[in-house]
Design a protein around this motif. Sequence first.
Motif, mmCIF file in Angstrom:
data_model
loop_
_atom_site.group_PDB
_atom_site.id
_atom_site.type_symbol
_atom_site.label_atom_id
_atom_site.label_comp_id
_atom_site.label_asym_id
_atom_site.label_seq_id
_atom_site.Cartn_x
_atom_site.Cartn_y
_atom_site.Cartn_z
ATOM 1 N N ILE A 1 14.775 -7.869 -17.317
ATOM 2 C CA ILE A 1 13.648 -7.406 -16.505
ATOM 3 C C ILE A 1 12.986 -8.596 -15.810
ATOM 4 N N ASN A 2 12.859 -9.704 -16.514
ATOM 5 C CA ASN A 2 12.264 -10.904 -15.911
ATOM 6 C C ASN A 2 13.128 -11.423 -14.761
ATOM 7 N N VAL A 3 14.438 -11.423 -14.964
ATOM 8 C CA VAL A 3 15.346 -11.872 -13.908
ATOM 9 C C VAL A 3 15.224 -10.950 -12.697
ATOM 10 N N PHE A 4 15.185 -9.647 -12.941
ATOM 11 C CA PHE A 4 15.052 -8.682 -11.851
ATOM 12 C C PHE A 4 13.744 -8.882 -11.097
ATOM 13 N N ASN A 5 12.654 -9.106 -11.827
ATOM 14 C CA ASN A 5 11.360 -9.346 -11.175
ATOM 15 C C ASN A 5 11.383 -10.620 -10.344
ATOM 16 N N ASN A 6 12.059 -11.661 -10.845
ATOM 17 C CA ASN A 6 12.187 -12.907 -10.075
ATOM 18 C C ASN A 6 12.971 -12.676 -8.786
ATOM 19 N N VAL A 7 14.034 -11.877 -8.864
ATOM 20 C CA VAL A 7 14.833 -11.577 -7.673
ATOM 21 C C VAL A 7 13.980 -10.817 -6.665
ATOM 22 N N LEU A 8 13.188 -9.858 -7.146
ATOM 23 C CA LEU A 8 12.319 -9.099 -6.238
ATOM 24 C C LEU A 8 11.306 -10.007 -5.557
ATOM 25 N N GLN A 9 10.743 -10.954 -6.299
ATOM 26 C CA GLN A 9 9.775 -11.884 -5.703
ATOM 27 C C GLN A 9 10.440 -12.778 -4.670
ATOM 28 N N MET B 1 13.085 -12.016 -2.932
ATOM 29 C CA MET B 1 13.448 -11.187 -1.789
ATOM 30 C C MET B 1 12.277 -11.010 -0.837
ATOM 31 N N GLU B 2 11.077 -10.906 -1.376
ATOM 32 C CA GLU B 2 9.903 -10.721 -0.531
ATOM 33 C C GLU B 2 9.651 -11.949 0.345
ATOM 34 N N ASN B 3 9.990 -13.124 -0.149
ATOM 35 C CA ASN B 3 9.763 -14.358 0.594
ATOM 36 C C ASN B 3 10.921 -14.723 1.520
ATOM 37 N N TYR B 4 12.069 -14.055 1.373
ATOM 38 C CA TYR B 4 13.264 -14.381 2.142
ATOM 39 C C TYR B 4 13.388 -13.438 3.333
ATOM 40 N N THR B 5 13.713 -13.988 4.485
ATOM 41 C CA THR B 5 13.940 -13.165 5.668
ATOM 42 C C THR B 5 15.442 -13.094 5.917
ATOM 43 N N PRO B 6 16.038 -11.922 5.743
ATOM 44 C CA PRO B 6 17.491 -11.817 5.938
ATOM 45 C C PRO B 6 17.876 -11.908 7.404
ATOM 46 N N THR B 7 19.128 -12.179 7.651
ATOM 47 C CA THR B 7 19.636 -12.282 9.014
ATOM 48 C C THR B 7 19.527 -10.942 9.733
ATOM 49 N N ILE B 8 19.795 -9.870 9.006
ATOM 50 C CA ILE B 8 19.670 -8.526 9.583
ATOM 51 C C ILE B 8 18.223 -8.083 9.388
ATOM 52 N N PRO B 9 17.487 -7.885 10.472
ATOM 53 C CA PRO B 9 16.076 -7.511 10.340
ATOM 54 C C PRO B 9 15.895 -6.171 9.624
ATOM 55 N N ASP B 10 14.763 -6.040 8.961
ATOM 56 C CA ASP B 10 14.471 -4.812 8.226
ATOM 57 C C ASP B 10 14.413 -3.604 9.165
ATOM 58 N N ALA B 11 13.934 -3.797 10.377
ATOM 59 C CA ALA B 11 13.841 -2.691 11.328
ATOM 60 C C ALA B 11 15.229 -2.145 11.666
ATOM 61 N N VAL B 12 16.200 -3.036 11.795
ATOM 62 C CA VAL B 12 17.574 -2.597 12.089
ATOM 63 C C VAL B 12 18.130 -1.817 10.902
ATOM 64 N N VAL C 1 13.789 -1.813 -1.142
ATOM 65 C CA VAL C 1 15.118 -1.202 -1.043
ATOM 66 C C VAL C 1 15.748 -1.557 0.299
ATOM 67 N N THR C 2 14.957 -1.480 1.362
ATOM 68 C CA THR C 2 15.451 -1.842 2.687
ATOM 69 C C THR C 2 15.894 -3.293 2.714
ATOM 70 N N ARG C 3 15.102 -4.164 2.135
ATOM 71 C CA ARG C 3 15.444 -5.587 2.100
ATOM 72 C C ARG C 3 16.709 -5.826 1.273
ATOM 73 N N LEU C 4 16.852 -5.097 0.173
ATOM 74 C CA LEU C 4 18.037 -5.231 -0.678
ATOM 75 C C LEU C 4 19.292 -4.785 0.071
ATOM 76 N N ILE C 5 19.188 -3.709 0.824
ATOM 77 C CA ILE C 5 20.325 -3.239 1.612
ATOM 78 C C ILE C 5 20.635 -4.231 2.729
ATOM 79 N N SER C 6 19.613 -4.818 3.331
ATOM 80 C CA SER C 6 19.828 -5.852 4.361
ATOM 81 C C SER C 6 20.579 -7.040 3.777
ATOM 82 N N LEU C 7 20.189 -7.449 2.588
ATOM 83 C CA LEU C 7 20.862 -8.577 1.938
ATOM 84 C C LEU C 7 22.306 -8.240 1.576
ATOM 85 N N ALA C 8 22.539 -7.014 1.124
ATOM 86 C CA ALA C 8 23.903 -6.595 0.791
ATOM 87 C C ALA C 8 24.776 -6.573 2.045
ATOM 88 N N ALA C 9 24.229 -6.081 3.157
ATOM 89 C CA ALA C 9 24.972 -6.062 4.418
ATOM 90 C C ALA C 9 25.252 -7.482 4.893
#
Length: 135
Positions: A30-38, A40-51, A68-76
């Motif tokens: 759970i701690n690792v997951f929370n760290n990943v979420l934090q 992700m909030e500070n990281y701007t993916p190459t694929i914009p969230d709007a796209v 969730v949108t940011r996670l899908i952007s990162l996966a893409a």
Amino acid sequence: MNGIKTEKNDQTAFIKEEPMVEEQEEESQINVFNNVLQQMENYTPTIPDAVTEHFLNKAGVNNDDNRVTRLISLAAQKFIADIVNDTYQLSKMKGSAQTARSSKSKEKKMVLTMEDLTPVLAEKGIKVKKPAYYT
């Protein structure tokens, strides 16, 4: 008889320790997951969230959570990066065979071509066909 009770108590203590270990592992996950979420909030993916939101809406996915949108952007982004990296490696392998034959030692610019991209996409399960007017 005291020895028997002690053994049972030892076994009971051992059984009680197992759930504690599982709880600690669960808490660490759970701690690792929370760290990943934090992060992700500070990281701007190459694929914009709007796209990503546009294509999610187009696919019929209603999503209110930006994480969730940011996670899908990162996966893409990861998927695309893997394809480009594999294509680059394939092109480099083909290019090294060609440059060994030629006497020129100039560095060539790498160009992403469909000839190199098509086999890599086929490995990922994506079929690419040329339009009829190219064949």
